[in-house]
Design an enzyme around this catalytic site. Structure first.
Site, short mmCIF file in Angstrom:
data_model
loop_
_atom_site.label_atom_id
_atom_site.label_comp_id
_atom_site.label_asym_id
_atom_site.label_seq_id
_atom_site.Cartn_x
_atom_site.Cartn_y
_atom_site.Cartn_z
N LYS A 151 0.19 -2.26 -42.21
CA LYS A 151 0.42 -3.49 -41.46
C LYS A 151 -0.89 -4.06 -40.95
CE LYS A 151 0.74 -1.64 -36.80
NZ LYS A 151 1.51 -1.45 -35.58
N GLU A 206 0.85 -1.20 0.00
CA GLU A 206 0.00 0.00 0.00
C GLU A 206 0.88 1.25 0.00
OE1 GLU A 206 -3.03 2.06 3.17
OE2 GLU A 206 -3.31 -0.09 2.76
N ARG A 217 -2.29 -6.27 -37.57
CA ARG A 217 -1.91 -6.73 -36.24
C ARG A 217 -2.81 -7.91 -35.85
NH1 ARG A 217 0.83 -4.25 -32.15
NH2 ARG A 217 0.66 -2.19 -33.10
#
Length: 310
Positions: free
Chosen positions: A192, A40, A194
């Site tokens: 491109k 924490e 993906r």
């Protein structure tokens, strides 16, 4: 402004924060940041900031810890009665989650914007968002800076003959076009596909690179798959030399090894994100002066549009 100014840093990129403060002509404010044994986080400003105009510098990678730390710093500042707190986020890491592109997914960048506003941010200062429309996710003022000023200055001092600027994907085309205009170069881009996140497949090259020196431009590099695939495709098509630039060098997973094994001669990056390791192929340009000037203009309520010219 008569209001005092103070600059504070989280733990994500203290080197950049110190450089920004030095460029501004001051030193970082005193703040304690620590973790309890269970992980924490805890923050405390160790000086009075009542009525001040403060700037908290914190990039987000790794996204979980650093965004929580930033939220705690903002909350602590508001509870300490600051006049205004600006979250300076050189790299906003949730910018790739800017839309619901498939069922049952979060729009992470909108969620982060809501959290930052609820934590008490009065203003956001960031650089080269992956998706510019994220500016509209914030219901507070946001100033969006561009690292192109640093890169253009570098290539003006170190010109490249017979240059073609290449966008490694369609999303980078607008940025590449701006660089080609500034550097008086021709333009090309790679189409491109993906298959899935963090994987890319080179498809088609639109433009001429044979016998030319190439500069690939992008806003961030994560695993470096897109960049190195692009570089290999360009080399196969006759590029003489290959340089690349990106604002945010995330460089996770196999990125460093991919860059080392690629035909890229040099990769220029900024210091919005600290490099995880050094590399002979990577050169870092600082954007501290750009942020320092923006902080000065925000503090004095002057226009910062001059910083957007690039």
């Amino acid at each position: 402004m008569d209001t005092p100014l103070a600059i504070f840093s989280g733990t994500s990129n203290p080197a950049l924060a110190r450089a920004i403060a030095e460029e501004y002509g001051t030193s970082l404010g005193d703040v304690t940041i620590k973790k309890f044994s269970d992980g924490e986080q805890y923050v405390k400003y160790e000086q009075s900031i009542r009525g001040e105009d403060i700037f908290v510098i914190q990039s987000t990678p790794p996204p979980g810890d650093n965004i929580i730390e930033l939220l705690l710093l903002l909350d602590a500042a508001k509870r300490a009665s600051v006049k205004r707190v600006t979250a300076v986020i050189p790299y906003f890491g949730y910018a790739r989650q800017d839309r619901k592109d498939q069922p049952r997914v979060s729009i992470g960048s909108k969620l982060m914007a809501n959290l930052l506003v609820q934590a008490g941010a009065d203003r956001i200062l960031t650089m080269d968002l992956h998706a510019a429309q994220i500016q509209g996710f914030f219901d507070i003022p946001l100033d969006h800076l561009y690292a192109s000023r640093a890169f253009i200055d570098y290539f003006t001092s170190n010109p490249i003959d017979n240059l073609v600027v290449v966008a490694p994907d369609v999303g980078s085309l607008k940025m590449a076009r701006a660089y080609s205009k500034k550097l008086d170069a021709t333009l090309a881009f790679i189409d491109k596909r993906r298959p899935k996140a963090n994987e890319s497949e080179i498809m088609n090259l639109i433009g001429e690179v044979e016998g030319k020196n190439v500069l690939i431009v992008d806003d961030l590099i994560d695993t470096a798959g897109t960049l190195t695939n692009a570089a290999s495709a360009l080399k196969e098509r006759g590029a003489l030399s290959i340089k690349a630039i990106c604002t945010h060098p995330i460089l996770s997973g196999p990125a460093f090894q991919r860059i080392e094994d690629s035909p890229i001669d040099e990769l220029l990056v900024t210091d919005t994100v600290q490099l995880r390791q050094p590399s002979d192929k990577i050169k870092v340009l600082s954007v501290a002066n750009i942020f320092a000037e923006a902080i000065q203009r925000i503090h004095t309520n002057d226009t910062i549009s001059a910083l957007f010219d690039n």
